[in-house]
Structure formats: structure tokens, C-alpha cells
Design an enzyme around this catalytic site. Structure first.
Site, PDB file in Angstrom:
ATOM      1  N   LYS A  12       0.830  -1.196   0.000  1.00  0.00           N
ATOM      2  CA  LYS A  12       0.000   0.000   0.000  1.00  0.00           C
ATOM      3  C   LYS A  12       0.868   1.251   0.000  1.00  0.00           C
ATOM      4  O   LYS A  12       1.870   1.323   0.711  1.00  0.00           O
ATOM      5  CB  LYS A  12      -0.900   0.024   1.248  1.00  0.00           C
ATOM      6  CG  LYS A  12      -1.775  -1.201   1.428  1.00  0.00           C
ATOM      7  CD  LYS A  12      -2.872  -1.290   0.387  1.00  0.00           C
ATOM      8  CE  LYS A  12      -3.828  -2.440   0.703  1.00  0.00           C
ATOM      9  NZ  LYS A  12      -4.898  -2.562  -0.308  1.00  0.00           N
ATOM     10  N   GLY A  48       5.083  16.512  -0.428  1.00  0.00           N
ATOM     11  CA  GLY A  48       6.165  16.786  -1.355  1.00  0.00           C
ATOM     12  C   GLY A  48       7.217  17.662  -0.706  1.00  0.00           C
ATOM     13  O   GLY A  48       6.923  18.447   0.203  1.00  0.00           O
ATOM     14  N   TRP A  70       9.833  19.170  -2.882  1.00  0.00           N
ATOM     15  CA  TRP A  70      10.450  20.036  -3.884  1.00  0.00           C
ATOM     16  C   TRP A  70      10.239  21.499  -3.490  1.00  0.00           C
ATOM     17  O   TRP A  70       9.151  21.889  -3.079  1.00  0.00           O
ATOM     18  CB  TRP A  70       9.833  19.776  -5.258  1.00  0.00           C
ATOM     19  CG  TRP A  70      10.363  20.660  -6.353  1.00  0.00           C
ATOM     20  CD1 TRP A  70      11.662  20.976  -6.610  1.00  0.00           C
ATOM     21  CD2 TRP A  70       9.591  21.339  -7.347  1.00  0.00           C
ATOM     22  NE1 TRP A  70      11.749  21.800  -7.708  1.00  0.00           N
ATOM     23  CE2 TRP A  70      10.490  22.046  -8.177  1.00  0.00           C
ATOM     24  CE3 TRP A  70       8.221  21.421  -7.632  1.00  0.00           C
ATOM     25  CZ2 TRP A  70      10.078  22.814  -9.263  1.00  0.00           C
ATOM     26  CZ3 TRP A  70       7.814  22.176  -8.706  1.00  0.00           C
ATOM     27  CH2 TRP A  70       8.734  22.866  -9.514  1.00  0.00           C
ATOM     28  N   ASP A 128       7.796  12.360  -0.148  1.00  0.00           N
ATOM     29  CA  ASP A 128       8.399  12.312  -1.478  1.00  0.00           C
ATOM     30  C   ASP A 128       9.649  13.181  -1.515  1.00  0.00           C
ATOM     31  O   ASP A 128       9.586  14.382  -1.237  1.00  0.00           O
ATOM     32  CB  ASP A 128       7.390  12.805  -2.526  1.00  0.00           C
ATOM     33  CG  ASP A 128       7.952  12.707  -3.925  1.00  0.00           C
ATOM     34  OD1 ASP A 128       7.910  11.603  -4.495  1.00  0.00           O
ATOM     35  OD2 ASP A 128       8.449  13.726  -4.454  1.00  0.00           O
ATOM     36  N   TYR A 138      16.602  17.892  -5.189  1.00  0.00           N
ATOM     37  CA  TYR A 138      15.974  18.925  -4.371  1.00  0.00           C
ATOM     38  C   TYR A 138      16.966  19.550  -3.389  1.00  0.00           C
ATOM     39  O   TYR A 138      16.696  20.621  -2.842  1.00  0.00           O
ATOM     40  CB  TYR A 138      14.778  18.364  -3.593  1.00  0.00           C
ATOM     41  CG  TYR A 138      13.658  17.814  -4.447  1.00  0.00           C
ATOM     42  CD1 TYR A 138      13.591  18.068  -5.819  1.00  0.00           C
ATOM     43  CD2 TYR A 138      12.662  17.026  -3.883  1.00  0.00           C
ATOM     44  CE1 TYR A 138      12.566  17.541  -6.591  1.00  0.00           C
ATOM     45  CE2 TYR A 138      11.628  16.505  -4.647  1.00  0.00           C
ATOM     46  CZ  TYR A 138      11.589  16.756  -5.999  1.00  0.00           C
ATOM     47  OH  TYR A 138      10.585  16.230  -6.765  1.00  0.00           O
ATOM     48  N   LYS A 196      14.366   9.861  -5.894  1.00  0.00           N
ATOM     49  CA  LYS A 196      14.468   9.812  -7.350  1.00  0.00           C
ATOM     50  C   LYS A 196      15.926   9.914  -7.787  1.00  0.00           C
ATOM     51  O   LYS A 196      16.716  10.654  -7.195  1.00  0.00           O
ATOM     52  CB  LYS A 196      13.673  10.963  -7.983  1.00  0.00           C
ATOM     53  CG  LYS A 196      12.238  11.064  -7.497  1.00  0.00           C
ATOM     54  CD  LYS A 196      11.505  12.222  -8.114  1.00  0.00           C
ATOM     55  CE  LYS A 196      10.197  12.479  -7.396  1.00  0.00           C
ATOM     56  NZ  LYS A 196      10.377  13.109  -6.071  1.00  0.00           N
ATOM     57  N   HIS A 204      13.947   9.996 -12.361  1.00  0.00           N
ATOM     58  CA  HIS A 204      13.318  11.314 -12.286  1.00  0.00           C
ATOM     59  C   HIS A 204      12.837  11.809 -13.650  1.00  0.00           C
ATOM     60  O   HIS A 204      11.762  12.420 -13.758  1.00  0.00           O
ATOM     61  CB  HIS A 204      14.308  12.309 -11.678  1.00  0.00           C
ATOM     62  CG  HIS A 204      13.659  13.453 -10.977  1.00  0.00           C
ATOM     63  ND1 HIS A 204      14.185  14.042  -9.849  1.00  0.00           N
ATOM     64  CD2 HIS A 204      12.512  14.121 -11.216  1.00  0.00           C
ATOM     65  CE1 HIS A 204      13.388  15.018  -9.439  1.00  0.00           C
ATOM     66  NE2 HIS A 204      12.372  15.094 -10.260  1.00  0.00           N
ATOM     67  N   ASN A 230       7.769  11.497 -14.888  1.00  0.00           N
ATOM     68  CA  ASN A 230       7.776  12.293 -16.127  1.00  0.00           C
ATOM     69  C   ASN A 230       7.945  11.431 -17.373  1.00  0.00           C
ATOM     70  O   ASN A 230       8.400  11.925 -18.408  1.00  0.00           O
ATOM     71  CB  ASN A 230       8.877  13.358 -16.075  1.00  0.00           C
ATOM     72  CG  ASN A 230       8.662  14.359 -14.966  1.00  0.00           C
ATOM     73  OD1 ASN A 230       7.639  15.040 -14.918  1.00  0.00           O
ATOM     74  ND2 ASN A 230       9.613  14.438 -14.040  1.00  0.00           N
ATOM     75  N   ARG A 276      -1.066  24.846   6.496  1.00  0.00           N
ATOM     76  CA  ARG A 276      -1.422  24.305   5.182  1.00  0.00           C
ATOM     77  C   ARG A 276      -1.078  22.820   5.077  1.00  0.00           C
ATOM     78  O   ARG A 276      -1.804  22.062   4.423  1.00  0.00           O
ATOM     79  CB  ARG A 276      -0.739  25.107   4.080  1.00  0.00           C
ATOM     80  CG  ARG A 276      -1.380  26.480   3.861  1.00  0.00           C
ATOM     81  CD  ARG A 276      -0.994  27.078   2.525  1.00  0.00           C
ATOM     82  NE  ARG A 276       0.402  27.486   2.481  1.00  0.00           N
ATOM     83  CZ  ARG A 276       0.833  28.705   2.804  1.00  0.00           C
ATOM     84  NH1 ARG A 276      -0.027  29.624   3.220  1.00  0.00           N
ATOM     85  NH2 ARG A 276       2.119  29.005   2.725  1.00  0.00           N
ATOM     86  N   ASN A 297      -3.877  20.255   4.082  1.00  0.00           N
ATOM     87  CA  ASN A 297      -3.738  19.445   2.867  1.00  0.00           C
ATOM     88  C   ASN A 297      -3.970  17.964   3.130  1.00  0.00           C
ATOM     89  O   ASN A 297      -4.343  17.220   2.215  1.00  0.00           O
ATOM     90  CB  ASN A 297      -2.343  19.640   2.262  1.00  0.00           C
ATOM     91  CG  ASN A 297      -2.167  21.001   1.622  1.00  0.00           C
ATOM     92  OD1 ASN A 297      -3.135  21.722   1.391  1.00  0.00           O
ATOM     93  ND2 ASN A 297      -0.929  21.364   1.341  1.00  0.00           N
TER      94      ASN A 297
END
Length: 335
Positions: free
Chosen positions: A23, A30, A32, A55, A60, A89, A122, A172, A278, A282
Site C-alpha cells: 500500500k 512533497g 520540492w 516524497d 531537491y 528519485k 526522475h 515524467n 497548510r 492538505n
């Protein structure tokens, strides 16, 4: 092509299921653009709020600080390593077979981990080998390598077999590229992480992922309004009046509606923030649902528009798509 509403049959859940049966928490955090000095606090706030999916990426530039934050959480007993799903990544400069393992080992060292839950390529195209992460020519263009991602994938598979990584995947990659990895690889990709939000709904790519049992993860789900290259006249998703109307009707923020939109499609989603309120908001998206009308309205926002297509300003001032000339550049295909 007319919009065909596709909800996930698991949209009420808090996890998506990978092809191994493992799972992955469907809402993560995130990192980044999370600056050193800020990201550790963001990780701690997120985990204390219930986030279990983090992530990361070498490019980064903040994995050492994330590693310190994780160690603090583990040492204090707030969570155990097995409670978290941690992704990183492989950067473009390390696609050659001999570079994959050292890059992975650096990430593990920086994060102070024995293994990753998920390791992604990545981008499908590679840069010139070396420690320079953005190798450039005198005119500012990037120096590339011709290493094919299938060579890279073979080394990623070895990392799984050696217990350094639980799952491997893509970021990507377009549909054609994803299918090639799926068909030729011994280990199937678990995830394809791509930009996805209401202005770029990615329905065709999402459908391709569903057919292969590949989990789609959405980065920049709020439109990446804080990206460094944003221009004043670029679309601003969070300011969309129709989005605000849905949020007001649901008693939620616009960001929460955008995150819930992905959850109901069965898309894992990794909003980034370093603001404590936030971050908490989120993650607070499991106590409401969007109506069929809301889902269709949000999907109809599709332009499609990319916030995160890499651009390059040349020495003469011209702006170009940074990597469009590379034969493996993913965005030359429609999806």
C-alpha cells in the site's frame, strides 16, 4: 475528446495498492522547493498530522536535512521506519549503469535509511555524467548523455533484488516510454509520477497507468504557483473562481478540493508546503466527497497547461523548452 469521468472504486480509501500488493498512502508530502532550514519542520508537522508518505529527490538538495528529521522522529518513537512510505528519485546525471548504485547509496546515506519504499527515474532523458547536476555548454544549453532508460532500469532492478529498494518506478515518463519499461523490464514499474492538476488532468496517461496496474502519482497538484520561473500572466489555478465556488460549497479550501479531486480518481497526490497550517489542511481531505457535478466541473478546467515544463533562457535572452531536442524528452508526445 469529450471528458469521460473516471472515479476510482477505492476513492474512499487512504491508500492505493501497488502491483506487489503493498500500500502507498494516497496523500503524501512533497519536498520540492522546501528549503534547508524549513523542510525538517515540515516533515515533523506532516508526520504528526498523520502523513505517512514523504516524497524526496536528490536534486531537491534537502535530503540530508530530511534524514535528520526522520532520525529524530524514529528516535523519539513518534513513528517507526515501517510506518512511513519514503520515495526518492535518481537524477539525470546518474543514468549510466555504473552511476545508479552510487547515487542511490548517497540518497540512503543522506536520508539515514537502510532502504527506500520507492525509487524513481526522475526523467527519461539523461545529462552528461559527472557531479555537475546541470552541465551546460557556453550558450547555456544542457550537455546531454545518450544513455537509454532501459540501461538505467536494469540497475534499478538490481537495487530491488539487493534489498535497497522495495519498489521502482518512473517520473515524467510519457505513455509510450512507460509501456516500453513495462514490456521490457523484469520488474514492473510501480508508479509513474507526473505533473497533474485540474489544468492538466492527464486522463489519457492515467488510463494507461490503470491498464498496467501502475499507480499514478500527481506532483504539483495545486498548480505550483511558487515555482521559480512563474510569470505574472501564467494561469493561477488556486485563484480560479469556479474552484473557489466548489470549495465554498464544500466548506473546504481550494487546495483541499484539488487534492480530493485526485483522491477520488485513485491518484496518489503529494502537495508541497512548509507552512504548518497548510500541511495539516492538505492532509485533512478524507472527511468529505465531491459530487459528480463537481468532478466533471473540475475535469473541464483542463487546458492542458504545464506549470513544470523545464525552460532555459539562452545567453541571447531567448527562452526555450530546455530538453525538447533530446530524443527521449517525454513531452514531445501528446501524453
Amino acid at each position: 475528446m469529450p471528458w469521460k469521468l473516471e472515479r476510482s472504486d477505492k476513492f474512499n480509501g487512504t491508500h492505493a495498492t501497488l502491483h506487489t500488493g503493498a500500500k502507498i498512502p494516497i496523500v503524501g508530502l512533497g519536498t520540492w522547493k522546501s528549503k534547508p532550514g524549513e523542510v525538517a519542520a515540515a516533515i515533523r508537522v506532516g508526520v504528526e498530522a498523520g502523513v505517512r508518505h514523504i516524497d524526496c529527490a536528490q536534486i531537491y538538495g534537502n535530503e540530508k536535512e530530511i534524514g535528520e528529521a526522520l532520525k529524530g522522529l524514529f528516535d523519539s518513537g513518534i513513528v517507526k521506519r515501517e510506518d512511513l512510505f519514503i520515495t526518492s528519485k535518481l537524477w539525470n546525471s546518474f543514468h549510466s549503469a555504473q552511476d545508479v548504485r552510487p547515487a542511490l547509496q548517497k540518497t540512503l546515506t543522506d536520508l539515514q535509511l537502510d532502504y527506500l519504499d520507492l525509487y524513481l527515474i526522475h526523467w527519461p532523458h539523461g545529462f552528461e555524467r559527472g557531479d555537475v547536476l546541470f552541465p551546460r555548454n557556453e550558450d547555456g544549453t544542457v550537455r546531454y548523455a545518450d544513455t537509454h532508460y532501459m540501461e538505467t532500469w536494469g540497475e534499478m532492478e538490481k537495487a530491488v533484488n539487493d534489498g535497497l529498494v522495495r519498489h521502482i518506478g518512473l517520473s515524467n515518463f510519457n505513455c509510450r516510454q512507460m509501456n516500453e519499461v513495462y514490456d521490457k523490464g523484469t520488474i514492473k514499474p510501480a508508479v509513474n509520477q507526473c505533473e497533474c492538476h485540474a489544468y492538466l488532468v492527464q486522463e489519457q496517461l492515467l488510463e494507461a497507468c490503470r491498464k498496467l496496474n501502475v499507480v499514478f502519482t500527481a506532483y504539483s497538484p495545486l498548480g505550483s504557483g511558487d515555482r521559480p520561473w512563474a510569470k505574472p500572466d501564467d494561469p493561477k489555478l488556486l485563484d480560479d473562481a469556479n474552484l473557489k465556488a466548489i470549495a465554498d460549497r464544500c466548506g473546504k479550501t481550494s487546495a483541499q478540493v484539488l487534492i480530493r479531486f485526485q483522491v477520488e480518481r485513485g491518484v496518489a497526490v503529494i502537495p508541497k508546503s512548509v507552512n504548518a497550517d497548510r500541511i495539516r489542511a492538505n492532509f485533512d481531505v478524507f472527511n468529505f466527497e465531491l459530487s459528480e457535478e463537481d468532478m466533471v466541473t473540475l475535469a473541464a478546467f483542463n487546458r492542458p497547461w504545464r506549470a513544470c515544463e523545464p525552460k532555459l533562457t539562452l545567453s541571447d535572452g531567448r527562452e526555450i523548452a530546455r530538453d525538447a531536442g533530446h530524443p527521449l524528452y517525454p513531452f514531445n508526445d501528446a501524453y
